[in-house]
Design an enzyme around this catalytic site. Structure first.
Site, PDB file in Angstrom:
ATOM      1  CB  SER A  10      -0.896   0.014   1.241  1.00 24.68           C
ATOM      2  OG  SER A  10      -1.535   1.273   1.407  1.00 24.68           O
TER       3      SER A  10
ATOM      4  CE1 TYR B  36      -4.095  -2.196   4.873  1.00 25.78           C
ATOM      5  CE2 TYR B  36      -3.159  -0.039   4.386  1.00 25.78           C
ATOM      6  CZ  TYR B  36      -3.754  -1.221   3.960  1.00 25.78           C
ATOM      7  OH  TYR B  36      -3.989  -1.409   2.622  1.00 25.78           O
TER       8      TYR B  36
ATOM      9  CE  LYS C 293      -1.657  -4.000   2.877  1.00 20.58           C
ATOM     10  NZ  LYS C 293      -1.850  -5.214   2.050  1.00 20.58           N
TER      11      LYS C 293
END
Length: 260
Positions: free
Chosen positions: A138, A151, A155
């Site tokens: 991401s 998150y 990533k």
């Protein structure tokens, strides 16, 4: 450019919706036989029926379920030539408000889930005819975002894992990664369904719009194909340029200098 995946076997995780579903469609159009692994059986079944593939229900954070999915894919379609560990989940709040359970879930699916897939498939590829892997990270793994600490960390880990795997799996297996920015998927509806937030996202992107899942799928397909045969260990950011210096900073520089 038409990419050829004729008779190649592809396993796409999180393929029941969003980017994963578009990747499955793109590979199938090139002739691939596609297995869709998703925690939601209805999503996996719908996409599998559409692309003429198989649907598998499973959680990438659970080793036994990943190994079972690989075994089912090999049994029904053949050895895996293309692996796309795409499954991911996200949420947003202050870093210190995340519980241990939430941290474990986010890291478990987004990072450990990628690892379990690599571990289950790459040795088979290395022992056979080789293959290609395209991980899905991401933009937040490149430029962390407020509210998405676990998150973003996961990533970023996927990007590091990509480089490690590329070195260890060479020369018969190539491992690359895409890092999407803001893209229309079910996971981004909180932004895309809010006109004010959507306008802000578009204003902060040099191409003045958010992306489409198909645009990410095209890059994934390129990296999975022979068209990228001399590329490995790389992460391609697909974000309309939003990782670049902000438009606000650029405007300020222009105002100060009068010449830029």
């Amino acid at each position: 450019m038409e990419l050829d995946f004729d008779r190649r076997v592809a396993l796409v995780t999180g393929g029941g919706s969003g980017i994963g579903a578009e990747v499955a469609r793109r590979l199938a159009r090139g002739g691939a036989r596609v297995a869709i692994l998703d925690r939601r059986p209805e999503g996996a079944a719908a996409v599998a029926e559409e692309v003429g593939g198989i649907a598998i229900t499973g959680d990438v954070a659970v080793t036994a379920e990943v190994e079972a999915a690989v075994a089912q894919t090999v049994e029904q379609l053949g050895e895996i030539d293309v692996l796309i560990p795409n499954a991911g989940i996200g949420t947003a709040k202050a870093l210190w408000d995340y519980t241990d359970k939430e941290w474990d879930l986010l890291v478990g699916v987004n990072l450990t889930g990628t690892f379990t897939c690599l571990r289950a498939v790459i040795p088979r590829m290395m022992a056979g005819a080789g293959g290609t892997v395209v991980n899905v990270a991401s933009l937040t793994g490149v430029r962390p975002t407020m509210g998405e600490g676990p998150y973003s960390a996961a990533k970023a880990g996927v990007i590091a894992l990509t480089m490690s795997a590329a070195m260890e799996a060479a020369p018969t297996v190539r491992v690359n990664c895409v890092a999407p920015g803001m893209v229309r998927t079910p996971l981004t509806r909180m932004v895309t369904d809010n006109p004010t937030w959507l306008a802000g996202a578009e204003a902060g992107t040099p191409l003045a719009r958010i992306g489409d899942a198909g645009e990410v799928a095209d890059v994934v397909a390129f990296l999975a194909s022979d068209a990228s045969s001399y590329i490995t260990g790389q992460t391609i950011v697909v974000d309309g340029g939003s990782v670049l210096p902000s438009l606000q900073s650029d405007a300020l520089l222009r105002a100060i200098s009068g010449t830029i």
